[in-house]
Design an enzyme around this catalytic site. Structure first.
Site, PDB file in Angstrom:
ATOM      1  N   TRP A 175      16.932 -43.310  16.606  1.00  0.00           N
ATOM      2  CA  TRP A 175      17.236 -43.963  15.338  1.00  0.00           C
ATOM      3  C   TRP A 175      16.777 -45.412  15.453  1.00  0.00           C
ATOM      4  O   TRP A 175      17.498 -46.261  15.965  1.00  0.00           O
ATOM      5  CB  TRP A 175      18.730 -43.914  15.070  1.00  0.00           C
ATOM      6  CG  TRP A 175      19.301 -42.549  14.950  1.00  0.00           C
ATOM      7  CD1 TRP A 175      19.310 -41.553  15.889  1.00  0.00           C
ATOM      8  CD2 TRP A 175      19.977 -42.013  13.812  1.00  0.00           C
ATOM      9  NE1 TRP A 175      19.954 -40.449  15.417  1.00  0.00           N
ATOM     10  CE2 TRP A 175      20.381 -40.703  14.140  1.00  0.00           C
ATOM     11  CE3 TRP A 175      20.304 -42.524  12.555  1.00  0.00           C
ATOM     12  CZ2 TRP A 175      21.082 -39.892  13.257  1.00  0.00           C
ATOM     13  CZ3 TRP A 175      21.004 -41.719  11.678  1.00  0.00           C
ATOM     14  CH2 TRP A 175      21.374 -40.419  12.031  1.00  0.00           C
ATOM     15  N   TYR A 179      11.804 -40.862  20.489  1.00  0.00           N
ATOM     16  CA  TYR A 179      12.829 -40.172  19.728  1.00  0.00           C
ATOM     17  C   TYR A 179      14.025 -41.087  19.548  1.00  0.00           C
ATOM     18  O   TYR A 179      14.485 -41.697  20.502  1.00  0.00           O
ATOM     19  CB  TYR A 179      13.272 -38.895  20.455  1.00  0.00           C
ATOM     20  CG  TYR A 179      14.459 -38.265  19.796  1.00  0.00           C
ATOM     21  CD1 TYR A 179      14.284 -37.419  18.715  1.00  0.00           C
ATOM     22  CD2 TYR A 179      15.750 -38.569  20.191  1.00  0.00           C
ATOM     23  CE1 TYR A 179      15.379 -36.862  18.077  1.00  0.00           C
ATOM     24  CE2 TYR A 179      16.840 -38.024  19.560  1.00  0.00           C
ATOM     25  CZ  TYR A 179      16.644 -37.160  18.499  1.00  0.00           C
ATOM     26  OH  TYR A 179      17.719 -36.622  17.852  1.00  0.00           O
TER      27      TYR A 179
END
Length: 752
Positions: free
Chosen positions: A115, A113
């Site tokens: 960016w 999980y």
């Protein structure tokens, strides 16, 4: 020098022109289209080849020495040894085969999980999942740390959060038509610096200033005054943290009590208002949700609540709820309450009116642009049906085989034997990091792909050195962002670093699956292929994009905005039968029969005020409420080791903001080194006195790299506030994170 001749690189926090010879990055200049560029990108300087760089495949010494027990308690403190790619591929292939054979594929948790990259192709999570799906699948996670509770409640109330996000009323409609903008959780520009998939032009500040210049009045409801920029001249209302729902209920009660609600709108476009009205008036529980009732909970004057309700009725009103409001105990309730209040006003579907869930949460919220479904790397099919809510990692690792509730289902935690993380940092995002660190000793093997030694990499067994966005070609296509950017490699990675595609290509080759993984394409061929598919999809939406070679030559392309501003649910308002929203009823569900049917005591069938497990309403005299919000010097924990983030610290410590009156009561002064602590952990910081905080509140940004003290393992020397936050789910409905439900104490320290 004409900077527009320089190559471009794109990141979540902005697009930059790069001065480079292709090997060494010399300077990053803001993209000429960006009116409010972010400085975060400058954080790359000094770290691309600095001491935090992972330069070779690394294996933890204790993992190699003990093939049975793996010395798992040494994760995070053990030494690593460098190995060749051939050796590490063999170790991973053997371990993956063993775990699948002995425990099944659900024993592999591919969390990943976070960016990872603004590039469309070089997305680490996608490559990991594609590889694992070729090998029988994995246990996955659902929802986000940003707003898990909001995502799940919106499924039931308006048909889905991301459905609403793509249809958000755009800023131009607000500029032209809104009279009153009420922001629960404020409009923090530090969050609006970034956007998934890349940012071309920062719009949030510009749009707010345009709206203010056109006469829009702002009300910021937050414990922090600077959650709205000074130029907005916003009215500041500072309720106790975690009491927004009580305040919204009182606004609803005032509208109902004074006959200011839109009964026709409620009858045509919503279901269940009568049941909610019985709760508002106290018919069901004997407690009327009046302004006086809320004032005692929120510590906001009852007259201020009544005045605001009347203003919202008189004026064209946009209501915004920040994503942060979902990250607290019962975090499902604030979004549901916001939508209910907007429905009672009856302005949903009108230009400049209704609600928005997270203006300034990311730059893309409210952008005047089309949402295009750009193609992504195909991941294949995951045969494993097991999943967990994203914030329940420690629960999963501590309780294999245990059952738990989630969104109307009874699920079972798998027996996790392998964790593989590529593109993200759970030792930043997760709560109660000391608990996570202990739970993290459970699996046999932890593999991490990363380019620098984050806390997650240091708590791994195998670390695979990958490249970062400056070191590879790609195409940035954010979907909601109008700018498509041809990214160039502007810095050379260490010789042994590989991009994630090549990492998994090598592993697929080792396991006899290279052709299935690559489909005969290298990275450049995949980028051409995905871009061509994106062009086809855009053409289906009436949008023409330049071909791949033309984009590379021109370096960027802007998708023109629609001729008319977008208004959320405009078609639904015009004809709810022809254009229903995707809920079970086709309408806005003020009362949800489905949620009521779950029988959850912590999430009833309509908006309900429930006291949090920790809050100022039940705090000891020396306890403060911790707001651990997003940093302005980095994205989450990315580039915390860089000069921008490090330069904002004081004396090597993270800043903690404290109201002067709270500081005086504790004999604390500006610049003091302090320790924040509670039963879960402790962390160091340096005090900044600021009257922009409500009394009883202390604020400290997230993102410092977790570094436990060797002498006191519960103490984070770098100042990560997630050693203090509780790892408890929002409710049985969403099981989201509750980082903003946190009480701490603070004391001076001589340390550092």
């Amino acid at each position: 020098m004409d900077k527009t001749d320089l190559p471009l690189t794109a990141m979540h926090w902005g697009t930059y022109r790069a001065e480079s010879d292709g090997k060494t990055l010399r300077a990053l200049h803001p993209f000429e289209e960006d009116v409010d560029p972010s400085n975060i990108g400058q954080g790359f300087f000094g770290v691309l080849d600095g001491p935090t760089r992972v330069t070779a495949p690394m294996v933890r010494k204790g993992w190699l020495e003990d093939p049975d027990g793996r010395n798992r308690d040494r994760r995070g403190s053990d030494a690593f040894v460098a190995v060749s790619w051939d050796e590490v591929e063999g170790l991973i292939a053997d371990e993956l085969t063993r775990v699948r054979r002995d425990f099944g594929n659900e024993a592999i948790y591919a969390g990943s999980y976070g960016w990872a990259s603004a590039g469309r192709f070089h997305h680490a999570q996608g490559h990991l999942r594609r590889f694992l799906n070729l090998n029988g699948g994995f246990t996955r996670s659902v929802n986000t740390y940003s707003l898990a509770a909001g995502e799940v409640i919106c499924e039931h109330v308006i048909g889905g959060f991301w459905v609403a996000a793509a249809d958000t009323t755009d800023w131009q409609s607000i500029v032209e038509h809104t009279e009153l903008f009420v922001a629960f959780g404020g409009l923090p520009l530090r969050n609006g610096q970034i956007s998934q998939g890349g940012t071309g032009r920062h719009r949030q500040r510009e749009a707010m200033l345009n709206a203010r210049a056109n006469g829009v009045e702002f009300v910021s409801i937050s414990p922090l005054r600077d959650d709205a920029i000074d130029a907005l001249s916003a009215q500041w209302i500072a309720p106790r943290p975690s009491s927004d729902v009580a305040m919204i209920l009182a606004l609803c009660h005032c509208l109902l009590d004074e006959g200011l609600h839109d009964a026709d709108f409620l009858a045509r476009y919503t279901v269940g208002f009568e049941r909610f009205a019985d709760y508002l008036t106290g018919k069901t529980d004997g407690v009327a949700k009046t302004a006086a009732w809320a004032a005692a909970i929120c510590e906001v004057e009852a007259s201020a609540i009544v005045d605001l309700a009347r203003r919202m009725h008189r004026q064209r009103t946009m209501i915004s709820a920040s994503w942060s409001l979902t990250r607290q105990d019962h975090g499902e309730q604030p979004f549901w309450a916001t939508i209910t209040l907007a429905a009672m006003l009856g302005q949903i579907g009108l230009p400049g009116g209704g609600f928005g869930l997270g203006y300034s949460a990311v730059n893309s919220m409210g952008l005047e642009n089309r949402s295009l479904a750009h193609a992504a790397m195909p991941q294949g099919t995951n045969p494993v049906e097991t999943y967990i809510p994203v914030a329940r990692i420690s629960d999963m690792l501590e309780n294999p085989g245990a059952e738990y509730a989630y969104n109307g289902r009874t699920l079972t935690y798998p027996d996790t034997r392998m964790i593989w993380w590529a593109g993200g940092n759970p030792f930043h995002h997760h709560q109660d990091l000391n608990r996570l660190r202990q739970a993290w000793t459970a699996p046999d093997t932890v593999i991490v792909n990363d380019w620098c030694w984050t806390a997650t990499a240091r708590h791994a067994d195998i670390v695979l050195p990958c490249t970062n966005p400056l070191e590879r070609r790609d195409v940035s296509m954010g979907g909601r962002d109008p700018y498509i950017v041809a990214m160039e490699a502007v810095s050379a990675p260490p010789p042994l670093a590989r991009d994630d595609y090549e990492i998994f290509r090598g592993l697929a080759r080792r396991m006899g699956q290279e052709e299935a993984f690559t489909e005969g394409r290298d990275a450049e061929a995949w980028q051409r292929h995905l871009y061509a598919l994106s062009c086809q999809r855009a053409a289906g939406e009436g949008v023409t994009l330049p071909d791949y070679d033309t984009l590379r030559e021109r370096r960027w392309h802007k998708v023109e905005a629609p001729a008319e501003p977008n208004v959320m649910f405009q078609r639904f308002r015009a004809d709810p039968e022809a254009h229903p929203i995707p809920t079970r009823s086709g309408k806005i569900e003020i009362w949800s029969a489905e949620i009521a049917g779950f029988g959850y005591d912590d999430c009833p069938g309509h908006v309900t005020w429930m006291e949090p497990y920790e809050w100022l309403g039940d705090a000891a005299a020396d306890e403060l409420h911790l707001i651990s919000n997003q940093p302005h010097t980095k994205l989450h924990s990315q580039l915390d080791q860089g000069p921008v983030s490090q330069g904002a610290k004081r004396g090597g410590l993270e800043r903690v903001r404290l109201n002067p009156a709270d500081a005086a009561a504790r004999d604390i002064s500006e610049g003091d080194a302090v320790e924040l602590f509670n039963a879960r952990g402790a962390c160091l910081a340096r005090v900044v006195l600021d009257d922009a905080l409500r009394r009883g509140v202390v604020q400290m940004a997230t993102g410092a790299w977790f570094k436990p003290s060797p002498e006191r393992p519960e103490l984070c020397l770098n100042g990560n506030p997630n050693v203090l936050t509780a790892d408890r789910g929002t409710s049985k409905l969403a099981q989201g994170p509750t980082a903003h439900t946190c009480l701490v104490r603070i004391r001076k320290t001589a340390q550092r």
